[in-house]
Design a protein around this motif. Structure first.
Motif, PDB file in Angstrom:
ATOM      1  N   UNK A 165       0.892  -1.180  -0.173  1.00  0.00           N
ATOM      2  CA  UNK A 165      -0.174   0.050  -0.022  1.00  0.00           C
ATOM      3  C   UNK A 165       0.805   1.287  -0.035  1.00  0.00           C
ATOM      4  N   UNK A 166       1.995   1.228   0.659  1.00  0.00           N
ATOM      5  CA  UNK A 166       2.856   2.366   0.755  1.00  0.00           C
ATOM      6  C   UNK A 166       3.645   2.570  -0.702  1.00  0.00           C
ATOM      7  N   UNK A 167       3.974   1.656  -1.334  1.00  0.00           N
ATOM      8  CA  UNK A 167       4.662   1.690  -2.656  1.00  0.00           C
ATOM      9  C   UNK A 167       3.681   1.599  -3.918  1.00  0.00           C
ATOM     10  N   UNK A 168       2.616   1.182  -3.692  1.00  0.00           N
ATOM     11  CA  UNK A 168       1.490   1.133  -4.936  1.00  0.00           C
ATOM     12  C   UNK A 168       0.049   1.334  -4.515  1.00  0.00           C
ATOM     13  N   UNK A 169      -0.205   2.302  -3.914  1.00  0.00           N
ATOM     14  CA  UNK A 169      -1.617   2.548  -3.242  1.00  0.00           C
ATOM     15  C   UNK A 169      -2.573   2.505  -4.255  1.00  0.00           C
ATOM     16  N   UNK A 170      -2.567   2.825  -5.386  1.00  0.00           N
ATOM     17  CA  UNK A 170      -3.650   2.648  -6.267  1.00  0.00           C
ATOM     18  C   UNK A 170      -3.638   1.551  -7.340  1.00  0.00           C
ATOM     19  N   UNK A 171      -2.838   0.670  -7.175  1.00  0.00           N
ATOM     20  CA  UNK A 171      -2.742  -0.512  -8.032  1.00  0.00           C
ATOM     21  C   UNK A 171      -3.780  -1.433  -7.563  1.00  0.00           C
ATOM     22  N   UNK A 172      -4.426  -2.017  -8.849  1.00  0.00           N
ATOM     23  CA  UNK A 172      -5.880  -2.836  -8.426  1.00  0.00           C
ATOM     24  C   UNK A 172      -5.644  -3.984  -7.813  1.00  0.00           C
ATOM     25  N   UNK A 173      -4.426  -4.784  -7.867  1.00  0.00           N
ATOM     26  CA  UNK A 173      -3.896  -5.828  -7.227  1.00  0.00           C
ATOM     27  C   UNK A 173      -4.029  -5.646  -5.670  1.00  0.00           C
ATOM     28  N   UNK A 174      -3.537  -4.270  -5.540  1.00  0.00           N
ATOM     29  CA  UNK A 174      -3.143  -3.980  -4.047  1.00  0.00           C
ATOM     30  C   UNK A 174      -4.720  -3.651  -3.396  1.00  0.00           C
ATOM     31  N   UNK A 175      -5.400  -2.888  -4.211  1.00  0.00           N
ATOM     32  CA  UNK A 175      -6.779  -2.334  -3.846  1.00  0.00           C
ATOM     33  C   UNK A 175      -7.765  -3.914  -3.408  1.00  0.00           C
TER      34      UNK A 175
END
Length: 310
Positions: A165-175
């Protein structure tokens, strides 16, 4: 992944198979064929021929990307049975390992071990190697998180998710994984926030849709769940999963008439749907006044009114 109807879908399969009969090593056409097959809800009947064809081609040919080989492995998991399956998967791993020096190929091999073969420990070794090669890799980080979940290491999984979340907050996989975790922990508003953001990126994401509907139900906001499902159907009118979830939601909140209407509409679009038939059987058995009710001839309903979702 969303085609207008079964006739168009089979037309696409036929066109691709004709092209590949002449251009067997066309990697793009093979990828399209595999993607279409992997997206099908029903993987039976004539599809078996196409699955085995594309799988054999991936084994025998050269020049395919690791992503294509991984997709072929998933098709093998769905359709290639018997004693040859393990040997076929071993051959796929062997081919994928040729390019194991790249971080992307390392992640693909790890995904194969985790998603298809079911060996999270081996997958963890590949995620570790991929992260060592590229610590900022989103796909490697997601694989490491999924391995921690599969091995039942919740503290490590949460730590890895925080880092993602810190590095890729908007990535679909992270969401998706943030919403999945929040839903499991009972943080329904957080889950809704993540699933809504993901649906804004990918309106066809099934897990985000079902997660958001479940969160609405847990919050007692069934009308919002109905609105969201209608929003999805306005964009993908032939989405069987969404229509069946809508019928179930209507049924569970006591709106029998709309549940019947929705189940009948699904049976019009997909006459062989066992889930729709079971739903109609359940609803007619529950008829309060006259017991079992004969099913009428179905008439095509007009599409749902277009709704906006923000």
């Amino acid at each position: 992944y969303y085609v207008p109807d079964r006739e168009a879908e089979r037309g696409g399969l036929s066109a691709l198979s004709r092209h590949l009969a002449v251009n067997a090593n066309d990697a793009r056409a093979n990828f399209y064929l595999g993607t279409l097959l992997a997206a099908r809800r029903l993987m039976e009947g004539p599809d078996r021929y196409y699955r085995e064809l594309i799988f054999r081609r991936a084994i025998e040919s050269s020049g395919f990307s690791p992503s294509f080989l991984l997709m072929a492995a998933r098709l093998a998991e769905a359709g290639v049975e018997g004693p040859d399956r393990e040997e076929n998967l071993r051959l796929l791993l062997q081919k994928m390992a040729v390019d194991k020096g790249s971080s992307a190929a390392t992640v693909d091999i790890g995904r194969l071990y985790l998603d298809v073969i079911g060996q999270p420990r081996r997958a963890g070794e590949y995620s570790k190697n991929a992260l060592e090669a590229n610590p900022m890799s989103l796909r490697a980080g997601v694989l490491a998180h999924d391995v921690a979940v599969a091995r039942n290491w919740p503290s490590l999984a949460l730590s890895l998710l925080d880092r993602l979340r810190q590095r890729h907050p908007a990535a679909a996989a992270v969401r998706l994984r943030t919403g999945r975790t929040a839903l499991a922990e009972g943080r329904y508003r957080t889950a809704l926030s993540e699933f809504h953001a993901l649906l804004g990126i990918d309106a066809g994401n099934d897990e985000a849709l079902q997660g958001a509907v479940k969160a609405f139900r847990m919050l007692g906001q069934n009308s919002a769940g109905v609105e969201l499902l209608n929003w999805r159907l306005a964009r993908f009118p032939y989405d069987s999963m969404a229509r069946l979830r809508l019928a179930e939601l209507y049924r569970d909140v006591g709106n029998r008439d709309d549940a019947l209407r929705t189940a009948k509409a699904e049976l019009e679009n997909n006459p062989t749907s066992q889930a729709a038939l079971a739903m109609l059987d359940d609803l007619t058995i529950r008829e309060p006044a006259s017991g079992l009710v004969g099913l009428p001839q179905y008439k095509r309903h007009s599409p749902y009114e277009e709704k906006t979702w923000s």
